[in-house]
Design an enzyme around this catalytic site. Structure first.
Site, short mmCIF file in Angstrom:
data_model
loop_
_atom_site.label_atom_id
_atom_site.label_comp_id
_atom_site.label_asym_id
_atom_site.label_seq_id
_atom_site.Cartn_x
_atom_site.Cartn_y
_atom_site.Cartn_z
N ASP A 15 24.61 18.14 30.35
CA ASP A 15 23.77 19.30 30.09
C ASP A 15 22.51 18.91 29.32
OD1 ASP A 15 25.71 20.70 31.33
OD2 ASP A 15 26.37 21.84 29.56
N ASP A 20 18.70 19.51 30.36
CA ASP A 20 17.74 20.23 29.52
C ASP A 20 16.49 19.39 29.27
OD1 ASP A 20 19.49 22.31 29.42
OD2 ASP A 20 20.30 21.81 27.43
N LYS A 53 39.08 36.98 47.06
CA LYS A 53 38.40 38.25 46.76
C LYS A 53 37.97 38.20 45.30
CE LYS A 53 38.53 43.22 47.42
NZ LYS A 53 37.85 43.60 46.21
N LYS A 95 39.50 38.10 57.27
CA LYS A 95 38.48 38.58 58.20
C LYS A 95 38.71 37.97 59.58
CE LYS A 95 35.13 38.56 54.43
NZ LYS A 95 33.95 37.90 53.84
N LYS A 139 45.76 42.77 48.19
CA LYS A 139 45.66 42.86 46.73
C LYS A 139 46.91 42.31 46.06
CE LYS A 139 41.95 45.43 45.68
NZ LYS A 139 42.06 46.57 44.93
N CYS A 149 58.73 54.68 7.14
CA CYS A 149 58.27 54.73 5.76
C CYS A 149 58.58 56.16 5.31
CB CYS A 149 56.78 54.44 5.68
SG CYS A 149 56.02 55.01 4.15
S1 IVH Z 1 33.47 40.99 52.57
C1 IVH Z 1 32.67 44.36 55.22
N1 IVH Z 1 34.45 39.06 51.11
O1 IVH Z 1 35.04 43.45 47.80
C2 IVH Z 1 33.16 43.38 54.28
N2 IVH Z 1 33.99 41.13 50.07
O2 IVH Z 1 36.03 46.21 48.79
C3 IVH Z 1 32.26 43.23 53.16
N3 IVH Z 1 34.46 41.16 47.68
O3 IVH Z 1 32.12 45.29 48.06
C4 IVH Z 1 32.81 42.51 52.07
N4 IVH Z 1 35.15 39.08 47.52
O4 IVH Z 1 32.10 43.31 46.52
C5 IVH Z 1 34.03 40.33 51.14
N5 IVH Z 1 35.29 37.24 49.94
C6 IVH Z 1 34.86 38.52 49.96
C7 IVH Z 1 34.83 39.31 48.81
C8 IVH Z 1 34.39 40.62 48.91
C9 IVH Z 1 34.90 40.21 46.87
C10 IVH Z 1 34.13 42.55 47.26
C11 IVH Z 1 32.79 43.02 47.70
C12 IVH Z 1 33.01 44.30 48.44
C13 IVH Z 1 34.38 44.66 48.04
C14 IVH Z 1 35.03 45.38 49.20
#
Ligand code: IVH
Length: 672
Positions: A38, A42, A120, A294, A318, A430
């Site tokens: 670092d 700097d 996520k 996805k 989740k 107490c």
């Molecule tokens: S994709 C249509 N990928 O989760 C899909 N979202 O509930 C668009 N998020 O608003 C989001 N990690 O802020 C995607 N690897 C990830 C993510 C992610 C966090 C958040 C994002 C979004 C929310 C959706």
């Protein structure tokens, strides 16, 4: 000095430094493989800053020195998104992931689907626009259609390249979406600083991130060490149809994409990924709240389309309630308003389910013995369906030498008078009703939001009132005069009048609240409401026998005994007499129609809660027999409003539905 007179060697050195620093950012943020310290970084930055000051003609907007600058923004202009920024549907277990997979395959009419699984991030979504590889606009998600232009703030985030690498420069326009987060260590350091400076603490890294991005002075944003992780590359100019390939392109262009993302051809493999990430989550330097799955092919994503505000081609898996390990620094004893002595674990701060936990209840002596928890131990803290963190175990292997079994003292930690554990009770009490902790506890409870709701009577003022012997019982509050208050610390003429007015106003509170405010043991908000409805006046309640009380379906023997004992105590009858004299009416205007209370209550959640997620709130309601509905109607019993609540809150006001803030909601949960 002009560029003609600037030696060529200087121009070269500036260009070289700019490039070198850019490379170091890339190595640090994207490859996680820095090659210099670092201090060295700097030093290079200082050299470049000085050279650019002397030869401003060589300073470009993309120079690493140009992250912070300009005047604070007055407000953020609105930006309309090129495509809506969507949210994700949630799944909570493996079966729901199988359901998702089935829906996807049915939707596509094909058995073979590739998925990308990625982390996520638990932060704030933003979108970044690049033109010819140069960062020129960054915005928040806002309502999904329109966000705020926070370009100046985002420029300070060092993991966002001001200039893309490699192929990134060849595209006239690119849009990159991702998440801004704060690392756990940076979050703790920030809160520590804020605590030292008497500033309000952030509940979790996500709130800290959101709060930081809203700041109008980007110089402060620059100090907060935010990070960016990309998760989507939008642009029709990019030819690849694969999300997975696009993530790799992002890496190549110099953007961080998070430690892990994988492509799989079966949902079983995706589930394996989810399990692994869940195991590793505590080791990550940042908070995550699940895995995003996805469909890999963009054309297939389009084919699946979106429903409501979420794509059909993606889902968020989740994680469930968390545990964490942390160090127990001390076992403190808290004395409550009825004298209950509760042992509380003081912990090294640890993040759990989105909030920072520093204290956790140890319940009582038996619990401490059962766990054999000792000062210095590493303990396991859990936040289950309930919101209150608990110690659920001790990591015995990590116990340091020389710890000692905890033993309960025989005197009150505050007033030093004797303490007693009554037959059949788990707690020590107490026994001195004049104990300062009890006096203070009773006053705090009496003036609280749910009780008499007297504004301006915070802890500091209450302490002064007690110390100056101005107030001992709640009834004394109504004898206070402005002249008594003015000499107190942090109290001017104006606040003294305000406080007197607030005290006066509290006299009009309904009977159920007044009853709750009295602080009768075992009489919480719910019980107070039942008693007020059943008995209608304090006189009727004072006369009630244990039997009459237990005839009310909601009232058990424990509550009945406690109510009778309360009114038998002379101090209490005296206090009630004085409160009546002061003008408080201890009666219900309209006796409630009996028997409606058994019906299940309907709740609507709106806005963001600080200490728990929507799902946690919903679970709390449902496990207590309530129902959660999405829209507000005349049938709604309660609207729980967090920050940023909008139209549902307006509707609730319009329909006169009871609105609960987070604290009120949590108290209601505790009562049930
Ligand atoms: S994709 C249509 N990928 O989760 C899909 N979202 O509930 C668009 N998020 O608003 C989001 N990690 O802020 C995607 N690897 C990830 C993510 C992610 C966090 C958040 C994002 C979004 C929310 C959706």
């Amino acid at each position: 000095m002009t560029s003609q007179s600037a030696p060529e060697s200087i121009r070269k050195r500036i260009a070289q430094l700019q490039k070198e620093l850019l490379d170091h950012d890339y190595r640090y943020y994207v490859l996680a493989d820095p090659v210099i310290s670092d201090q060295e970084y700097d030093r290079l930055m200082r050299e470049l800053t000085e050279l650019e000051e002397h030869y401003p003609e060589f300073r470009t907007p993309e120079s690493p020195t140009q992250r912070v600058g300009g005047e604070p923004a007055k407000e953020f202009p609105a930006v309309t998104h090129t495509r809506p920024m969507l949210s994700l549907s949630n799944t909570y277990n493996e079966n729901e992931l199988y359901d998702f997979d089935r829906r996807v395959r049915n939707g596509l009419g094909d058995e073979n689907v590739s998925y990308v699984a990625e982390i996520k991030f638990d932060g704030v979504a933003v979108t970044l626009h690049y033109e010819k590889g140069v960062f020129h606009l960054g915005a928040t998600r806002g309502d999904g259609m329109q966000g705020d232009d926070i370009t100046a703030n985002l420029r300070t985030v060092r993991s966002i390249p001001l200039q893309l690498r490699n192929d990134g420069r060849n595209y006239s326009r690119l849009e990159i979406r991702g998440e801004i987060i704060m690392f756990k260590d940076d979050f703790f350091a920030l809160n520590e600083f804020r605590e030292e400076h008497g500033q309000r603490l952030f509940a979790n890294p996500r709130n800290a991130t959101a709060g930081t991005l809203k700041l109008q002075d980007s110089k402060i944003v620059a100090q907060r060490k935010l990070r960016f992780f990309a998760y989507q590359l939008l642009s029709d100019d990019v030819k690849s149809d694969s999300h997975y390939e696009r993530l790799n392109m992002l890496l190549d262009m110099g953007l961080p994409v998070g430690n892990k993302f994988e492509r799989y051809t079966s949902v079983e493999k995706v589930i394996g990924f989810c399990r692994n990430i869940e195991k590793e989550r505590d080791e990550l330097p940042y908070e995550i709240d699940g895995v995003v799955v996805k469909v890999d092919s963009l054309s297939r994503q389009d084919k699946l389309g979106t429903i409501a505000k979420s794509p059909r081609w993606a889902t968020a898996y989740k994680f469930t309630a968390r545990k964490a390990e942390t160090k127990l620094n001390a076992i403190a004893l808290q004395v409550g308003r009825v004298g209950t002595i509760t042992p509380v674990a003081e912990l090294d701060p640890v993040l759990l389910g989105g909030t920072t936990v520093k204290r956790a209840t140890l319940h009582n002596e038996d619990e401490i013995k059962r766990l054999d928890v000792r000062t210095g131990d590493t303990v396991i803290v859990e936040k289950g369906g309930d919101v209150i963190p608990k110690i659920t175990g001790v990591v015995k292997e990590k116990r340091p030498k020389g710890t000692r079994k905890f033993s309960f003292p025989d005197e009150c930690p505050v007033c030093k008078s004797g303490i007693k554990r009554l037959d059949g009770e788990a707690h020590y009490y107490c026994m001195n009703t004049e104990c300062p902790a009890q006096i203070r506890g009773r006053l705090e409870h009496f003036v609280g939001r749910q009780a008499m709701d007297i504004d301006g009577l915070g802890e500091a003022i209450i302490d002064q009132l007690i110390n100056h012997k101005l107030v001992i019982t709640p009834a004394d509050l109504y004898d206070l005069k402005k002249e008594d208050l003015v000499p107190l610390d942090r109290m001017g003429e104006k606040s003294a009048s305000n406080l007197i007015n607030a005290i006066e106003k509290s006299k009009a509170q309904p009977f159920n609240r007044i009853l709750y405010a009295l602080g009768i043991r075992h009489v919480g908000l719910g019980v107070a409401r039942v008693l007020a409805g059943e008995f209608g006046s304090i006189e009727a309640l004072q006369k009630a026998t244990e039997e009459e009380l237990t005839n009310v379906p909601e009232i058990g023997p424990r509550i009945a005994q406690s109510v009778v004992a309360f009114f038998q105590e002379q101090n209490n009858s005296e206090m009630i007499g004085r409160l009546k004299k002061a003008g408080i009416t201890f009666a219900t205007e309209h006796r409630k129609q009996k028997k409606q209370t058994r019906k299940e209550k309907t709740f609507v959640l709106t806005g963001a809660l600080e200490s728990l997620t929507r799902d946690e709130a919903q679970a709390l309601i449902e496990t207590r027999g309530g129902k959660v509905s999405l829209s507000v109607s005349r049938k709604t019993d309660y609207v729980v409003a967090g920050s940023g609540a909008g139209s549902k809150l307006d509707k609730a006001r319009e329909l006169n539905v009871t609105i609960l803030n987070e604290e009120e909601f949590l108290n209601m949960v505790k009562e049930n």
